[in-house]
Design an enzyme around this catalytic site. Structure first.
Site, PDB file in Angstrom:
ATOM      1  CD  GLU A  41      -6.168   8.098  11.288  1.00 39.27           C
ATOM      2  OE1 GLU A  41      -5.526   7.033  11.451  1.00 39.27           O
ATOM      3  OE2 GLU A  41      -6.320   8.641  10.174  1.00 39.27           O
ATOM      4  CD  GLU A  93      -6.970   1.981   2.163  1.00 40.69           C
ATOM      5  OE1 GLU A  93      -6.623   3.145   2.432  1.00 40.69           O
ATOM      6  OE2 GLU A  93      -7.799   1.711   1.280  1.00 40.69           O
ATOM      7  CB  ALA A 146      -3.854   5.623   8.115  1.00 42.37           C
ATOM      8  NE  ARG A 184     -10.959  14.215   5.737  1.00 35.59           N
ATOM      9  CZ  ARG A 184     -10.176  13.132   5.681  1.00 35.59           C
ATOM     10  NH1 ARG A 184      -8.867  13.267   5.512  1.00 35.59           N
ATOM     11  NH2 ARG A 184     -10.684  11.927   5.756  1.00 35.59           N
ATOM     12  N   GLY A 187      -5.204  13.101   0.629  1.00 28.01           N
ATOM     13  CA  GLY A 187      -4.555  11.902   0.103  1.00 28.01           C
ATOM     14  C   GLY A 187      -5.508  10.721   0.082  1.00 28.01           C
ATOM     15  CE  LYS A 232      -3.216   2.682   2.867  1.00 26.61           C
ATOM     16  NZ  LYS A 232      -3.967   2.779   4.123  1.00 26.61           N
TER      17      LYS A 232
END
Length: 399
Positions: free
Chosen positions: A199, A243, A306, A350, A364, A148
């Site tokens: 987050e 993911e 992430a 954000r 992203g 990833k």
């Protein structure tokens, strides 16, 4: 009495927001409390890595205690690239209050942030170049280079008038009451980093720690039935579940050595923001060693898959190759740590750099083997909407 006390806390939090300006060192509003830094006591020196930075923070806090500071707290932001300098200080004072009210308005606190529709907008990279970068990443992932990678893009805006920082923060807090609204003065240049992250990277209060990683996303609409359909699709999506598991497993792996006990759910739940649907895991634990600070714990996870990818080294190298800009503080972490090791750090998402009339937004998307470039482009466009909505700008970011 409880209602009266709650009203007093809300009023104090609103006054704290009303005093925020471009020179404010640090403002941080979580679902539980609001913090405002005043003055400057010390700057945390630059460090070569996060381990060294954690040691420097601990040393600066101890020096502040010995110098008579009544309650030293390190506040600020740490960049995505841990080799770049952080923006961390110890302020003279940190004011605290309850959470910001979504409804209370005070005289002198402007809610007007609209930027003229004719403002200049420059995407970096262009949407076409970003999609091509995602396609390249997909092909290299399928060839086995990595599992990833998170690829980001930016929007550079120039408005006709200086941005109203207070109004921007107000709208971000009103629209994202479950998240973390922040403004951090940037050490090496004028302006502030402003955002509303959904987050939580790591919080530590006494021996109790919590992390709430997000990975796997879908754009939210204004249609309730469509949102329900997208929510169910996200919860059943093999691509998004894969993911998310990568990220949650990495958090558990990083925190396990520090914990007497650690709980992680068997599967993710759903978290809604104003513009997005996210898969989330609420991970909680009890520390084995109470001397480990919140910054040390957060540093052990940063950057998570992430915001970077997996494995880290290969993902970081691919980001450097494909992204045509420096992330700076974007995708880093922002928060605070006190002399007892308590603290709260959130992933810097954000968000935007704001300086006078100029704004640079970041967004992203996680790229895996099954990713579709058009879908990832649309996801970044949806993520831009948090800041664009707060700025009062429509029809920018999706293209």
């Amino acid at each position: 009495m409880n209602d009266i006390f709650r009203g007093m806390l809300e009023l104090k939090a609103e006054h704290m927001l009303a005093s925020v300006g471009e020179g404010t060192p640090f403002f941080f509003a979580s679902p539980e409390e609001t913090m405002l830094a005043e003055g400057h006591f010390a700057t945390v020196p630059a460090a070569a890595n996060l381990q060294e930075l954690s040691a420097l923070v601990e040393a600066e806090l101890q020096k502040a205690v010995e110098a008579g500071h009544p309650d030293p707290v390190v506040v600020g932001a740490i960049p995505f690239d841990v080799g770049q300098p952080a923006s961390l200080i110890i302020p003279e004072k940190v004011l605290r209050a309850g959470p910001l009210s979504r409804y209370v308005e005070l005289p002198g606190l402007s809610a007007k942030t609209e930027v003229e529709a004719a403002c200049e907008v420059r995407p970096v990279p262009t949407p076409q170049v970003y999609a091509a970068g995602v396609q390249e990443a997909v092909e290299r992932i399928r060839q086995g280079e990595l599992s990833k990678v998170v690829l980001a893009r930016t929007l550079e805006l120039e408005a006709a008038q200086p941005i109203d920082l207070q109004g921007l923060l107000r709208k971000l807090a009103q629209s994202n009451s479950r998240g973390y609204t922040f403004a951090v003065s940037i050490n090496d240049r004028q302006g502030a980093l402003v955002g509303a992250s959904p987050e939580l990277l790591l919080s530590r209060h006494g021996n109790q720690i919590r992390s709430n990683p997000l990975a796997g996303s879908a754009a939210r609409t204004r249609d309730l039935q469509e949102n329900m359909r997208r929510s169910q699709a996200l919860l059943l999506s093999e691509k998004d579940l894969h993911e998310h598991k990568m990220v949650a497993d990495a958090v558990v792996q990083a925190l396990t050595p520090y914990c007497r006990s650690l709980y992680a759910p068997a599967g993710p739940s759903l978290v809604n923001t104003e513009t997005m649907l996210h898969l989330a895991s609420d991970i909680r634990g009890e520390l084995a060693d109470p001397s480990v600070s919140s910054l040390q714990l957060a540093s052990s996870m940063h950057p998570t898959p992430a915001v970077c990818g997996y494995p880290f080294a290969a993902a970081r190298e691919m980001i450097a190759e494909i992204e045509p800009f420096e992330r700076g503080l974007y995708a880093g972490m922002v928060g605070w740590c006190d002399a007892h090791g308590n603290g709260e750090w959130v992933v810097t998402l954000r968000c935007a750099e704001v300086s006078g009339k100029q704004v640079r937004l970041f967004a992203g998307a996680g790229v895996v083997a099954d990713s579709d470039p058009a879908h990832e482009l649309a996801e970044t466009g949806a993520k831009f909407r948090t800041m664009l909505n707060a700025l009062g700008i429509a029809n920018v970011g999706e293209a």
